[in-house]
Write a protein that holds these residues in place. Structure first.
Motif, mmCIF file in Angstrom:
data_model
loop_
_atom_site.group_PDB
_atom_site.id
_atom_site.type_symbol
_atom_site.label_atom_id
_atom_site.label_comp_id
_atom_site.label_asym_id
_atom_site.label_seq_id
_atom_site.Cartn_x
_atom_site.Cartn_y
_atom_site.Cartn_z
ATOM 1 N N GLY A 18 1.722 0.085 15.107
ATOM 2 C CA GLY A 18 0.743 0.989 14.514
ATOM 3 C C GLY A 18 0.499 2.166 15.418
ATOM 4 N N CYS A 19 0.309 3.320 14.826
ATOM 5 C CA CYS A 19 0.151 4.529 15.625
ATOM 6 C C CYS A 19 -1.232 5.107 15.422
ATOM 7 N N SER A 20 -1.822 5.521 16.523
ATOM 8 C CA SER A 20 -3.175 6.049 16.473
ATOM 9 C C SER A 20 -3.170 7.484 15.982
ATOM 10 N N GLY A 21 -4.281 7.905 15.390
ATOM 11 C CA GLY A 21 -4.424 9.295 15.012
ATOM 12 C C GLY A 21 -4.628 10.137 16.244
ATOM 13 N N VAL A 159 11.693 16.532 17.982
ATOM 14 C CA VAL A 159 11.426 15.683 19.146
ATOM 15 C C VAL A 159 12.409 14.513 19.178
ATOM 16 N N PHE A 160 13.145 14.413 20.269
ATOM 17 C CA PHE A 160 14.099 13.335 20.496
ATOM 18 C C PHE A 160 13.746 12.643 21.805
ATOM 19 N N ARG A 161 14.330 11.479 22.013
ATOM 20 C CA ARG A 161 14.204 10.822 23.323
ATOM 21 C C ARG A 161 15.384 9.883 23.542
ATOM 22 N N THR A 162 15.830 9.836 24.786
ATOM 23 C CA THR A 162 16.881 8.901 25.165
ATOM 24 C C THR A 162 16.290 7.589 25.659
ATOM 25 N N ALA A 163 14.978 7.557 25.915
ATOM 26 C CA ALA A 163 14.291 6.329 26.301
ATOM 27 C C ALA A 163 14.013 5.478 25.061
ATOM 28 N N LEU A 164 13.842 4.177 25.285
ATOM 29 C CA LEU A 164 13.549 3.251 24.195
ATOM 30 C C LEU A 164 12.055 3.168 23.932
ATOM 31 N N SER A 165 11.682 2.965 22.686
ATOM 32 C CA SER A 165 10.281 2.822 22.319
ATOM 33 C C SER A 165 9.690 1.544 22.911
ATOM 34 N N ASP A 166 8.425 1.622 23.302
ATOM 35 C CA ASP A 166 7.742 0.451 23.858
ATOM 36 C C ASP A 166 7.491 -0.635 22.823
ATOM 37 N N SER A 167 7.670 -0.335 21.552
ATOM 38 C CA SER A 167 7.568 -1.400 20.561
ATOM 39 C C SER A 167 8.632 -2.457 20.824
ATOM 40 N N LEU A 168 9.766 -2.049 21.394
ATOM 41 C CA LEU A 168 10.819 -2.991 21.765
ATOM 42 C C LEU A 168 10.496 -3.693 23.075
ATOM 43 N N GLN A 169 9.995 -2.938 24.059
ATOM 44 C CA GLN A 169 9.662 -3.549 25.342
ATOM 45 C C GLN A 169 8.572 -4.604 25.191
ATOM 46 N N ALA A 170 7.634 -4.363 24.285
ATOM 47 C CA ALA A 170 6.539 -5.313 24.075
ATOM 48 C C ALA A 170 7.063 -6.665 23.609
ATOM 49 N N VAL A 171 8.081 -6.641 22.747
ATOM 50 C CA VAL A 171 8.672 -7.882 22.257
ATOM 51 C C VAL A 171 9.326 -8.654 23.399
ATOM 52 N N VAL A 172 10.019 -7.928 24.291
ATOM 53 C CA VAL A 172 10.660 -8.570 25.439
ATOM 54 C C VAL A 172 9.611 -9.121 26.398
ATOM 55 N N LEU A 173 8.547 -8.373 26.630
ATOM 56 C CA LEU A 173 7.447 -8.848 27.478
ATOM 57 C C LEU A 173 6.879 -10.164 26.958
ATOM 58 N N LEU A 199 1.326 0.188 24.479
ATOM 59 C CA LEU A 199 2.106 -0.947 24.952
ATOM 60 C C LEU A 199 1.246 -2.208 25.040
ATOM 61 N N SER A 200 -0.016 -2.044 25.434
ATOM 62 C CA SER A 200 -0.931 -3.187 25.456
ATOM 63 C C SER A 200 -1.139 -3.736 24.052
ATOM 64 N N GLN A 201 -1.335 -2.844 23.082
ATOM 65 C CA GLN A 201 -1.514 -3.263 21.699
ATOM 66 C C GLN A 201 -0.268 -3.969 21.157
ATOM 67 N N ALA A 202 0.906 -3.380 21.452
ATOM 68 C CA ALA A 202 2.148 -3.950 20.937
ATOM 69 C C ALA A 202 2.439 -5.312 21.564
ATOM 70 N N PHE A 203 2.159 -5.453 22.878
ATOM 71 C CA PHE A 203 2.344 -6.761 23.513
ATOM 72 C C PHE A 203 1.427 -7.801 22.882
ATOM 73 N N GLY A 212 2.267 -17.315 19.197
ATOM 74 C CA GLY A 212 1.053 -18.113 19.106
ATOM 75 C C GLY A 212 0.175 -18.046 20.324
ATOM 76 N N GLY A 213 0.333 -17.000 21.138
ATOM 77 C CA GLY A 213 -0.482 -16.843 22.336
ATOM 78 C C GLY A 213 -1.827 -16.226 22.032
ATOM 79 N N SER A 214 -2.628 -16.085 23.075
ATOM 80 C CA SER A 214 -3.963 -15.502 22.934
ATOM 81 C C SER A 214 -4.210 -14.515 24.071
ATOM 82 N N VAL A 215 -4.594 -13.296 23.715
ATOM 83 C CA VAL A 215 -4.961 -12.275 24.704
ATOM 84 C C VAL A 215 -6.474 -12.183 24.739
ATOM 85 N N SER A 216 -7.062 -12.543 25.862
ATOM 86 C CA SER A 216 -8.524 -12.627 25.965
ATOM 87 C C SER A 216 -9.186 -11.260 26.019
ATOM 88 N N VAL A 217 -8.552 -10.293 26.695
ATOM 89 C CA VAL A 217 -9.162 -8.975 26.844
ATOM 90 C C VAL A 217 -8.083 -7.964 27.202
#
Length: 422
Positions: A18-21, A159-173, A199-203, A212-217
């Protein structure tokens, strides 16, 4: 100490983040010209390509910004004596600041640069592109802005980028947090900008929904703070098994120092912005064993780039340096193919020179590629960081991540544990 070094494939579905306004976001960009990119009968091989380079030479990303700057200049140094084309370039320091980034973008626009390598940091890239580069039809290609927000920008395809989106990194994390470290509870601490928050939101989404994990804060932290003791107390209040830290080297130095002797009482997992072996020298106690994820170089031109970088700068390539080389290379190729220093024409050529079909060009044959592109020949650039195919959002589609840990005895202070392909 021994490490698992193997390549495995992690097959997964990646939900769109999800993307913020965003304040000041452009609602539309009109007047696009998708017409002919040819200048007529002019000799397209006897002209000047103009490239701006926006990188953080100072500020929170200064330690990684200088090697990235060097990588941005490397293709120019490599080819300038072997091609008829001239290359004019200007490097500006964004200071890892969104406000400064906007000012430096205006400086490049006023100097007539139709394309920019950068900006590096996600929040700088968002503000500089939306406030300056997009309205002035300047193409940008960031090597390290990873926020998912960029995917959904109303950017007129500029706008282009050669870096990968953090939506992918979050899944790996999330995968490493559960499969490797064995945790089902976590808290996040993130640098308080778009990169950190997204990245915090995506993780959190991946950790909770998929595992099935839980993020407390989720605790935001300000850059360049004198102490993160209060933020650490908030993050650890519910005794999470794992602490996810999303930040940059300077924030990491202070945060790891504030953890002190408690650093061994909780598992810490960090992201690409903290992959800096120099932190061993900045933190008074050992940070060995703290693990992290980062996009990994894996393009067909990786070995050539690495050798060229070392030969030119007498230093090992660092994080995002291969991506930065590719950003410059593809912008130059697109400009040469477009035949003019016009952002719209260059934009139209970006996918043409990367997605094929055409003669395959790699970093070692970049000079040949520029000459062919300037003659209007179809080429297909395959880079140092990846095969470098762009999708309709300007994102690269290949994703390989390194799972690593701090190890003072390893070369560069970083030891690779695993490689994960999504």
């Amino acid at each position: 100490m021994s490490f698992r070094t193997r390549r495995r494939e992690l097959l997964m579905g990646v939900a769109a983040a999800g993307c913020s306004g965003l304040a000041g976001c452009l609602s539309s960009v009109s007047g696009l010209d998708v017409g002919d990119t040819d200048d007529g009968d002019e000799d397209r091989t006897d002209r000047t390509l103009k490239l701006g380079i926006m990188q953080p030479l100072t500020g929170d990303l200064g330690s990684v910004g200088k090697p990235i700057r060097d990588a941005a200049l490397l293709p120019i140094t490599q080819v300038e004596d072997d091609i008829d084309l001239e290359i004019e370039h200007e490097v500006v320091d964004t200071e890892t600041s969104a406000a400064t980034g906007v000012q430096r973008a205006s400086q490049l626009v006023n100097a007539g640069y139709p394309m920019v390598n950068g900006p590096a940091a996600s929040d700088v890239a968002l503000q500089a592109t939306q406030q300056v580069l997009i309205p002035h039809r300047v193409v940008s290609c960031s090597p390290s802005a990873t926020t998912p927000t960029i995917t959904a920008l109303n950017d007129a395809g500029l706008v282009f980028r050669t870096a990968l989106s953090d939506s992918l990194q979050a899944v790996v994390l999330a995968e490493q947090a559960t499969a490797d470290l064995g945790h089902d509870t976590a808290a996040t601490m993130y640098v308080n900008n778009d990169y950190g928050w997204q990245l915090s939101q995506a993780f959190t989404q991946a950790f909770e929904a998929t595992h099935g994990g839980s993020v407390s804060v989720q605790v935001p932290i300000n850059e360049e703070s004198d102490s993160y003791a209060d933020a650490l107390e908030r993050a650890r209040a519910d005794d999470p098994g794992l602490l996810i830290v999303i930040g940059y080297p300077e924030t990491g130095t202070q945060l790891f120092s504030d953890l002190g002797d408690d650093i061994g009482d909780v598992d810490v997992l960090v992201t690409d912005g903290l992959r800096d072996g120099g932190l061993h020298e900045e933190v008074d106690h050992s940070i060995d064993g703290i693990r992290g994820t980062a996009p990994l170089v894996g393009g067909p031109g990786e070995a050539f780039f690495s050798d060229l970088y070392q030969e030119t700068y007498d230093a090992e390539p660092g994080i995002f340096t291969a991506h930065t080389y590719d950003s410059t290379a593809v912008l130059l190729l697109a400009n040469a193919y477009a035949g003019q220093n016009d952002g719209t024409a260059i934009r139209n050529a970006m996918q043409t020179v990367t997605n094929g079909p055409g003669e395959v060009i790699e970093p070692k044959t970049l000079a040949d590629g520029l000459e062919l592109a300037a003659q209007g020949e179809n080429i297909e650039y395959r880079g140092a960081s990846s095969a470098l195919s762009f999708d309709d959002n300007g994102d690269v589609m290949d994703a390989t991540f390194e799972y690593w840990e701090f190890d003072q005895d390893a070369e560069g202070g970083i030891a690779e544990i695993d490689r994960v392909t999504t």
